[in-house]
Write a protein that holds these residues in place. Sequence first.
Motif, PDB file in Angstrom:
ATOM      1  N   ASP A   3      36.547  40.776  52.435  1.00  0.00           N
ATOM      2  CA  ASP A   3      36.354  40.063  51.170  1.00  0.00           C
ATOM      3  C   ASP A   3      36.987  38.675  51.224  1.00  0.00           C
ATOM      4  N   LEU A   4      38.188  38.602  51.816  1.00  0.00           N
ATOM      5  CA  LEU A   4      38.885  37.319  51.957  1.00  0.00           C
ATOM      6  C   LEU A   4      38.071  36.364  52.831  1.00  0.00           C
ATOM      7  N   ALA A   5      37.569  36.866  53.956  1.00  0.00           N
ATOM      8  CA  ALA A   5      36.771  36.046  54.869  1.00  0.00           C
ATOM      9  C   ALA A   5      35.465  35.601  54.208  1.00  0.00           C
ATOM     10  N   ALA A   6      34.865  36.477  53.412  1.00  0.00           N
ATOM     11  CA  ALA A   6      33.624  36.119  52.717  1.00  0.00           C
ATOM     12  C   ALA A   6      33.883  34.995  51.707  1.00  0.00           C
ATOM     13  N   ALA A  62      32.163  31.266  51.865  1.00  0.00           N
ATOM     14  CA  ALA A  62      31.427  30.766  50.698  1.00  0.00           C
ATOM     15  C   ALA A  62      32.077  29.513  50.100  1.00  0.00           C
ATOM     16  N   GLY A  63      33.195  29.083  50.673  1.00  0.00           N
ATOM     17  CA  GLY A  63      33.875  27.901  50.163  1.00  0.00           C
ATOM     18  C   GLY A  63      34.662  28.155  48.884  1.00  0.00           C
ATOM     19  N   LYS A  64      34.933  29.416  48.581  1.00  0.00           N
ATOM     20  CA  LYS A  64      35.622  29.761  47.340  1.00  0.00           C
ATOM     21  C   LYS A  64      37.103  30.082  47.536  1.00  0.00           C
ATOM     22  N   LEU A  65      37.539  30.236  48.784  1.00  0.00           N
ATOM     23  CA  LEU A  65      38.939  30.598  49.008  1.00  0.00           C
ATOM     24  C   LEU A  65      39.878  29.440  48.724  1.00  0.00           C
ATOM     25  N   ASP A  66      39.561  28.249  49.210  1.00  0.00           N
ATOM     26  CA  ASP A  66      40.447  27.099  49.000  1.00  0.00           C
ATOM     27  C   ASP A  66      40.703  26.826  47.515  1.00  0.00           C
ATOM     28  N   PRO A 118      48.998  29.863  43.158  1.00  0.00           N
ATOM     29  CA  PRO A 118      49.231  31.206  42.642  1.00  0.00           C
ATOM     30  C   PRO A 118      50.065  32.039  43.616  1.00  0.00           C
ATOM     31  N   THR A 119      50.678  33.075  43.097  1.00  0.00           N
ATOM     32  CA  THR A 119      51.400  34.032  43.930  1.00  0.00           C
ATOM     33  C   THR A 119      50.382  34.848  44.713  1.00  0.00           C
ATOM     34  N   ILE A 120      50.663  35.046  45.991  1.00  0.00           N
ATOM     35  CA  ILE A 120      49.767  35.839  46.835  1.00  0.00           C
ATOM     36  C   ILE A 120      50.535  37.051  47.334  1.00  0.00           C
ATOM     37  N   LEU A 123      45.265  33.458  56.070  1.00  0.00           N
ATOM     38  CA  LEU A 123      46.130  32.850  55.066  1.00  0.00           C
ATOM     39  C   LEU A 123      47.089  31.846  55.707  1.00  0.00           C
ATOM     40  N   ASP A 124      47.617  32.194  56.889  1.00  0.00           N
ATOM     41  CA  ASP A 124      48.498  31.267  57.602  1.00  0.00           C
ATOM     42  C   ASP A 124      47.755  29.979  57.960  1.00  0.00           C
ATOM     43  N   ALA A 125      46.506  30.121  58.416  1.00  0.00           N
ATOM     44  CA  ALA A 125      45.705  28.948  58.794  1.00  0.00           C
ATOM     45  C   ALA A 125      45.459  28.044  57.588  1.00  0.00           C
TER      46      ALA A 125
END
Length: 91
Positions: A71-74, A78-82, A4-6, A24-26
């Motif tokens: 929010d991004l770190a959370a 929680a394993g939901k960012l990837d 997706p576009t970020i 995000l870079d990581a």
Amino acid sequence: MTSPTIDIYTKFACPFCVRAKQLLDAKGAAYSEHDITMGGPRREEMMQRAPTARTVPQIFIGKVHVGGYDDLAALDRAGKLDPLLAGNAGA
């Protein structure tokens, strides 16, 4: 599935903006940064996308308004960012 576009709205010398971009870079995520330090049309765009947002960063992944760095770190913890970065909006 395509990534997706970020979009990330930031201000100069904002430590939370720096942390969000580092995370995000990581993750190897490509994003568009919009500096709203001096206001202007990008700030108005951010306010239209997130009417209650008063702080930066404001992060959007696809159609999902993530919020700020915390929010991004959370999401990451929680394993939901990837999955979200991979285009799975149901993460």
